[in-house]
Design an enzyme around this catalytic site. Sequence first.
Site, PDB file in Angstrom:
ATOM      1  N   ASP A 205      39.722  45.898  44.287  1.00 53.33           N
ATOM      2  CA  ASP A 205      40.384  45.379  45.479  1.00 53.33           C
ATOM      3  C   ASP A 205      41.145  44.079  45.172  1.00 53.33           C
ATOM      4  OD1 ASP A 205      40.444  45.816  48.436  1.00 53.33           O
ATOM      5  OD2 ASP A 205      39.548  43.824  48.484  1.00 53.33           O
ATOM      6  N   GLU A 260      44.082  47.391  42.632  1.00 54.69           N
ATOM      7  CA  GLU A 260      44.912  47.318  43.838  1.00 54.69           C
ATOM      8  C   GLU A 260      45.782  46.070  43.663  1.00 54.69           C
ATOM      9  OE1 GLU A 260      45.087  46.845  48.645  1.00 54.69           O
ATOM     10  OE2 GLU A 260      43.754  45.658  47.437  1.00 54.69           O
TER      11      GLU A 260
HETATM   12  C1  GLC Z   1      42.395  45.480  50.318  1.00 58.96           C
HETATM   13  C2  GLC Z   1      41.823  46.652  51.071  1.00 58.96           C
HETATM   14  C3  GLC Z   1      41.854  46.327  52.540  1.00 58.96           C
HETATM   15  C4  GLC Z   1      41.009  45.120  52.777  1.00 58.96           C
HETATM   16  C5  GLC Z   1      41.457  43.952  51.910  1.00 58.96           C
HETATM   17  C6  GLC Z   1      40.419  42.875  51.872  1.00 58.96           C
HETATM   18  O1  GLC Z   1      43.745  45.293  50.600  1.00 58.96           O
HETATM   19  O2  GLC Z   1      42.508  47.817  50.758  1.00 58.96           O
HETATM   20  O3  GLC Z   1      41.412  47.413  53.323  1.00 58.96           O
HETATM   21  O4  GLC Z   1      41.073  44.752  54.131  1.00 58.96           O
HETATM   22  O5  GLC Z   1      41.663  44.329  50.579  1.00 58.96           O
HETATM   23  O6  GLC Z   1      39.309  43.304  51.130  1.00 58.96           O
END
Ligand code: GLC
Length: 510
Positions: A205, A260
Amino acid sequence: MPHGTALPWWVTGVAYQIYPRSFADSDGDGVGDLRGLVAHLDHVADLGADAVWVSPFFRSPMADFGYDVADFRDVDPLFGTLADADDLISRAHELGLRVVFDLVPNHTSSEHPWFRAARSSPRDPHRDWYVWRDPRPDGSPPNNWRAAFADEPAWTLDPASGQYYLHLFLPEQPDLDWNHPSVPAEIAGVMEFWMARGVDGFRCDVIHCIGKDPELPDAPDDLAGLPACLFDHGPGTMEQIRFLRRVVDGAPGERLLLGETYVFDRERIAGYLGDGDGLHLGFDIPALHAPWDAAAWRAEVASALELYPPRGGQPAWVLSNHDVPRHRTRYGTEARARAAAVLLLTVWGTPTVYAGEELGLEDAEVPPDRVVDPGGRDGCRAPLPWRRAAGHGWPAEPWLPFPPDARARSVEAQRDDPASMLEHYRRLLRLRRATPALHRGDLRLLDAPDGVLAYRRTADGADPVEVWINFTEQEVAGARPVGKWLGGTRVGPPEAGSPLGPDEARILSA
Ligand code: GLC
Ligand code: MG
């Protein structure tokens, strides 16, 4: 890749993202859970995906629906037990699916024991695991960063100590300080814990946010209004990513480190692949936000071709996920979503399918009294309809309303209907798996009339394949691809040499 070397599964394969709250409910509390998920894994295997990525199901107060983790090594009772997570891993493996878990290394829940300890006293040994700073002389937050979701400072004052703590997301999600050596060490322990249980990798994440500049400088004026998570890609990130890579490389087998990488600069995303010692893959966020337009996508693919190969990598495409409106909704029509599926599953790179896109789901209309997400993302998180009948296979009213046309969009209604979106995805995944040019070939962009994207995929010792995609709603007389028809948006072959129809995509052996 030298001839005869087997490529890692994440190079040739297709991942399928499951948002566990919305997938399948086994116990009738209206929230999807791990037993429900396990019971429906055959759907993913039948579809023809290679791996599942499961969004967080760890212990959490659910302020951000699980992205606020209070115990990285346990399952939240809402979702089940640790034994259910073990079942998920073993059932997936039985079905030939790899399992990728979500790792949330940038922050924890404010209820995590580490943060409770940190908050208890400035002298607590956990204090510096998080980012604490004194107020400015006028009492205001230490810098001008804004949090995601609400237009508020990314800082919350802790009255007891008079210091602010940093949270790029909700106040219930304090940021960890990766400059403290215990933090990477603890997260490595979490990864080892899950790898020992059989997990094949991690989707990390907001991974670009972990290498914070200890100076925490103010954002320049042009960025100052944006959530800081979009530009907090500090100087330590690459070193921390290399560290995480060594952790996955330290485990036997082929384990994936997928980031991500939520930044709009593809060069930066590719940079996180390092020299083969960083992320294996980083989600391509620019393309996620590209419009449905041939010229725009040509530019995205061309830039990806330029930026990833020097890093020895390839793009990780994604059109939908749990954070943005579904592409069926963004692009506006079913016909476009069908053509988009051809693009996603035949373009060079690693695609991720977000559960429900294979059903052609639109975002749900969520009435104001049912809104639950502080980030406005409920629509794309609507529950999956499994069956035609009312309730759609959910034993109780789910936590969010169903998406539109849930009966006709259900798995039951679409299965075995050759014209359905579900069968379209299944055919595409089958073709991709059976066709080396599609799952491991190089890509060259072809000249094509306006409104059309065309590319040729070639792999050593395999037949080349051409893909032609009409992004417009008109027939394109100048696009008459030739070759043996392998598939596309139609259920059966078009007349040989006929022009590309409205929203049509064609895959040809050429
Ligand atoms: C990422 C996740 C999202 C979350 C954020 C904070 O972007 O995909 O759903 O709210 O991180 O963890
Ligand atoms: Mg449940």
